[in-house]
Write a protein that holds these residues in place. Structure first.
Motif, PDB file in Angstrom:
ATOM      1  N   LYS A 166       0.409   4.708   5.674  1.00 60.31           N
ATOM      2  CA  LYS A 166       0.451   6.171   5.659  1.00 60.31           C
ATOM      3  C   LYS A 166       0.183   6.599   7.092  1.00 60.31           C
ATOM      4  N   THR A 182      11.300   2.138   3.335  1.00 57.99           N
ATOM      5  CA  THR A 182      10.528   3.377   3.225  1.00 57.99           C
ATOM      6  C   THR A 182      10.627   3.898   1.797  1.00 57.99           C
ATOM      7  N   ASN A 183       9.613   4.604   1.403  1.00 56.51           N
ATOM      8  CA  ASN A 183       9.518   5.098   0.041  1.00 56.51           C
ATOM      9  C   ASN A 183      10.665   6.044  -0.303  1.00 56.51           C
ATOM     10  N   ASP A 196       3.106   8.396  -4.430  1.00 53.47           N
ATOM     11  CA  ASP A 196       2.944   7.572  -3.227  1.00 53.47           C
ATOM     12  C   ASP A 196       1.667   7.843  -2.447  1.00 53.47           C
ATOM     13  N   THR A 231       4.312   5.841   3.137  1.00 51.02           N
ATOM     14  CA  THR A 231       5.754   5.961   3.346  1.00 51.02           C
ATOM     15  C   THR A 231       6.452   4.639   3.607  1.00 51.02           C
ATOM     16  N   HIS A 232       5.723   3.650   4.116  1.00 55.77           N
ATOM     17  CA  HIS A 232       6.338   2.387   4.542  1.00 55.77           C
ATOM     18  C   HIS A 232       5.730   1.203   3.799  1.00 55.77           C
TER      19      HIS A 232
END
Length: 140
Positions: free
Chosen positions: A50, A84-85, A92, A96-97
């Protein structure tokens, strides 16, 4: 502050891991214990990031590139993928990753964690990291 906490927890984990293995060897008539290798199974190392709200797209790209370079620098990484999401569920929590590494053994992971190239990656990531989640498991 969170980065300092993460670094401190990583150091504690590594020290605890080493102490535990030493105690296991001592309890086994001073025979060194083999690091776990499960036949027909792989050790997965899942890392979720994040980023801080003010992290630029350019800085995120630098982090992605630096992580993507690790498999070519650290031979113990036997499998690698990332993305990536894009989940529509909204669960989440700002992560993001996802980076997904594979190792053949806990010994290989133990080489990876303190590896100089892994530490150098941490220097690239650190200023931009808001939170991280790491899970390791053996495939079944």
């Amino acid at each position: 502050m969170k980065l300092k906490y993460i670094v401190v927890m990583a150091i504690i984990s590594m020290l605890t891991y080493g102490f535990t293995n030493k105690k296991r060897a001592e309890n086994n008539n001073n025979q060194p214990e083999q690091m776990n290798i499960i036949k027909d199974s792989l050790l997965r190392h899942v890392v979720l990031f994040k980023f801080k709200d003010d992290t630029s797209k350019e800085d995120i790209k630098k982090v992605e590139d630096a992580f993507n370079a690790l498999p070519s620098k650290i031979k113990q990484i036997t499998g690698y993928e990332w993305g990536t999401n894009n989940s529509p569920e909204g669960l989440d929590k700002g992560f993001t990753h996802c980076f997904f590494l594979t190792f053949k053994s806990e010994a290989d992971r133990a080489i990876y964690l303190p590896h100089p190239d892994h530490k150098a990656f941490g220097d690239v990531l650190g200023p931009h990291l808001d939170d991280v989640l790491v899970l390791d498991y053996w495939t079944k």
